[in-house]
Write an enzyme that holds these catalytic residues in place. Sequence first.
Site, short mmCIF file in Angstrom:
data_model
loop_
_atom_site.label_atom_id
_atom_site.label_comp_id
_atom_site.label_asym_id
_atom_site.label_seq_id
_atom_site.Cartn_x
_atom_site.Cartn_y
_atom_site.Cartn_z
N ARG A 130 0.87 -1.26 0.10
CA ARG A 130 0.02 -0.23 0.00
C ARG A 130 0.84 1.17 0.13
O ARG A 130 0.34 2.31 0.46
CB ARG A 130 -0.92 0.00 1.35
N LYS A 152 4.44 11.99 -10.74
CA LYS A 152 3.51 10.97 -11.73
C LYS A 152 4.16 9.58 -11.92
O LYS A 152 5.56 9.60 -12.41
CB LYS A 152 3.26 11.72 -12.90
N GLU A 194 12.69 19.14 -23.20
CA GLU A 194 11.86 19.37 -21.87
C GLU A 194 12.55 20.50 -20.93
O GLU A 194 11.80 21.08 -20.30
CB GLU A 194 11.89 17.96 -21.17
N LYS A 236 9.56 23.42 -12.62
CA LYS A 236 8.32 22.47 -12.44
C LYS A 236 7.85 22.25 -11.24
O LYS A 236 6.64 22.13 -10.92
CB LYS A 236 9.04 20.96 -12.97
N GLU A 246 -2.83 17.96 -11.31
CA GLU A 246 -2.96 18.58 -12.51
C GLU A 246 -4.58 18.63 -12.65
O GLU A 246 -5.09 18.10 -13.72
CB GLU A 246 -2.57 17.39 -13.56
N ARG A 250 -0.72 22.69 -13.89
CA ARG A 250 -0.05 21.49 -14.25
C ARG A 250 0.13 21.25 -15.82
O ARG A 250 0.86 20.88 -16.25
CB ARG A 250 -0.07 20.23 -13.41
N ASN A 254 2.39 20.35 -20.23
CA ASN A 254 2.17 19.28 -21.66
C ASN A 254 2.22 20.39 -22.77
O ASN A 254 1.88 19.89 -23.78
CB ASN A 254 0.66 18.89 -21.51
N HIS A 257 2.96 18.36 -25.98
CA HIS A 257 2.64 17.19 -25.71
C HIS A 257 1.32 16.68 -26.40
O HIS A 257 1.29 15.34 -26.79
CB HIS A 257 2.63 16.97 -24.14
N HIS A 261 2.75 13.77 -28.38
CA HIS A 261 2.08 12.43 -28.04
C HIS A 261 1.51 11.58 -29.16
O HIS A 261 1.63 10.31 -29.35
CB HIS A 261 1.15 12.26 -26.72
N HIS A 275 10.74 10.55 -27.69
CA HIS A 275 9.66 11.25 -26.94
C HIS A 275 10.16 12.86 -27.25
O HIS A 275 9.00 13.67 -27.54
CB HIS A 275 9.74 11.08 -25.30
P1 NAD Z 1 14.43 5.86 -21.11
O1 NAD Z 1 14.19 5.87 -19.59
O2 NAD Z 1 13.69 4.97 -22.05
O3 NAD Z 1 15.83 6.17 -21.30
C1 NAD Z 1 16.31 6.47 -22.68
C2 NAD Z 1 17.44 5.25 -22.87
O4 NAD Z 1 18.45 5.77 -22.20
C3 NAD Z 1 17.21 4.00 -22.58
O5 NAD Z 1 17.63 2.99 -23.69
C4 NAD Z 1 18.02 4.01 -21.27
O6 NAD Z 1 18.42 2.63 -21.07
C5 NAD Z 1 19.17 4.81 -21.46
N1 NAD Z 1 19.79 5.19 -20.47
C6 NAD Z 1 19.38 6.19 -19.25
N2 NAD Z 1 20.49 6.57 -18.84
C7 NAD Z 1 21.47 6.24 -19.16
C8 NAD Z 1 22.72 6.72 -19.17
N3 NAD Z 1 23.19 7.47 -18.10
N4 NAD Z 1 23.80 6.20 -20.06
C9 NAD Z 1 23.46 5.36 -21.14
N5 NAD Z 1 22.29 5.22 -21.51
C10 NAD Z 1 21.21 5.44 -20.61
O7 NAD Z 1 13.70 7.45 -21.57
P2 NAD Z 1 13.62 8.91 -20.86
O8 NAD Z 1 13.50 9.65 -22.05
O9 NAD Z 1 14.14 8.97 -19.79
O10 NAD Z 1 12.27 8.77 -20.50
C11 NAD Z 1 11.01 8.47 -21.17
C12 NAD Z 1 9.80 8.25 -20.31
O11 NAD Z 1 9.41 9.10 -19.24
C13 NAD Z 1 8.42 8.11 -21.11
O12 NAD Z 1 7.94 6.88 -20.72
C14 NAD Z 1 7.53 9.23 -20.62
O13 NAD Z 1 6.29 8.92 -20.73
C15 NAD Z 1 8.04 9.27 -19.28
N6 NAD Z 1 7.98 10.74 -18.46
C16 NAD Z 1 7.36 10.90 -17.58
C17 NAD Z 1 6.89 11.92 -16.84
C18 NAD Z 1 6.40 12.10 -15.39
O14 NAD Z 1 6.28 12.96 -15.00
N7 NAD Z 1 6.43 10.96 -14.75
C19 NAD Z 1 7.37 13.03 -17.58
C20 NAD Z 1 7.92 13.08 -18.89
C21 NAD Z 1 8.37 11.78 -19.37
N1 GLY Z 2 5.70 15.99 -17.43
C1 GLY Z 2 4.50 16.41 -17.05
C2 GLY Z 2 4.01 16.42 -15.71
O1 GLY Z 2 4.81 16.14 -14.85
O2 GLY Z 2 3.02 16.75 -15.22
#
Ligand code: NAD
Ligand code: GLY
Length: 379
Positions: A130, A152, A194, A236, A246, A250, A254, A257, A261, A275
């Site tokens: 939980r 998130k 971003e 942020k 949101e 918030r 986006n 986005h 998206h 992305h």
């Molecule tokens: P990711 O986590 O897929 O990482 C990108 C690539 O880089 C992967 O292949 C990973 O293995 C590699 N990698 C990571 N760190 C590394 C390092 N230091 N050295 C070498 N390789 C490395 O992608 P991302 O762009 O970090 O994140 C994208 C995701 O984040 C999406 O799923 C998106 O929906 C999510 N997201 C979430 C929020 C939120 O607020 N929670 C906001 C924006 C995006």
């Molecule tokens: N990346 C959008 C949010 O965190 O709300």
Amino acid sequence: MSTGREPTFEVVPVALGSGRSYDVLIGPGLLGRAPELIEARIGSTRCAIVTDSNVAARHLAPLEGGLKQKGRYLGTHILPPGEATKSFTALADLCERLLRMGLERGDLVVALGGGVIGDLAGFAASIVRRGVRLVQMPTTLLAQVDSSVGGKTGINSPQGKNLLGTFHQPSLVLADIEALATLPLREFRSGYVEAAKYGLIADAAFFAWLERNRAAVSAQDGVALAHTIATSVKGKAEIVARDEKETGDRMLLNLGHTFGHALEAWAGYSDRLLHGEAVAIGICLAFGLSQELGLISAHDVARVEAHFAGAGLPTRIADIPGAGPQPAELLEIMGQDKKVRDGRPTLILVRGIGNAFITRDVASAMVQDFLSRRIEGRT
Ligand code: NAD
Ligand code: GLY
């Protein structure tokens, strides 16, 4: 034990209600110091690490070793890299693994990786027993400036991206800027979008600073990089503190986005379009639509397009390799978006650089016409 010679880090607070505030630490050398920093700020807790195989190969050893030395190590769950890991199956496997490690209510989950690992491990941390505490250790630029902050969590479903998830704030975020040295260039550029986004939303001075300092940031100059990440996180944190769940402001985060998206989904969440690349095109579309609506000058649109193009990013749908999408395809995907209500898209538009706003006043037909012209290269 501290030697007193460790490099310094910047601390950005995220101020939330009822004991849920936390700090984001930004600087070099934080991966090696994580066990000590976790102990100082959270206490003597046991830790389960979640990471992916790319990150494990490069950055896991010091963290695992430090936790073992302190007797705080529960285990490590290593996932395949990539967006497909944000699945129900991976979530179920992870939760069961955490329970098998013996994770208890007072222990914590450490998410070591990019946004994929942060979102998945955060989701697991929010439901196992939980809810247990979470430390985000972001290793991509995108995760350091965006996804590790704000709480998130989520996974994807066949119906769309991030449609299943929770809000679960971390107790601490450790953004080690040296971890970015191993990040592939394309991933670094994708995350840069971003960061620039915060300037475009509400901080014109920051965008102007990026225009002057993009080369230093791209070269991963420590001072420029730390300033970029800290300014982004402050941007942020301010918005999340105003609107954690949101319901209003918030949504500004986006910017780019809604279009981004849709493009990402159309491209199948593949290497064809990352992305951040999708968001770069989406931001340019949002600025272009704002210009058509008479809200912003052609000069400002050109500044944004030039900035992203200069950073080696795509700015137009035509920049995506291969055959382009049909406007109706994109609109149908946009219709699945969490931000669509009563058939009208919620759009983030701009009245200037650093002056974004939320609107539901633009009819879908107008958006479709705009996208059709952009896809056919007529405007
Ligand atoms: P990711 O986590 O897929 O990482 C990108 C690539 O880089 C992967 O292949 C990973 O293995 C590699 N990698 C990571 N760190 C590394 C390092 N230091 N050295 C070498 N390789 C490395 O992608 P991302 O762009 O970090 O994140 C994208 C995701 O984040 C999406 O799923 C998106 O929906 C999510 N997201 C979430 C929020 C939120 O607020 N929670 C906001 C924006 C995006
Ligand atoms: N990346 C959008 C949010 O965190 O709300």
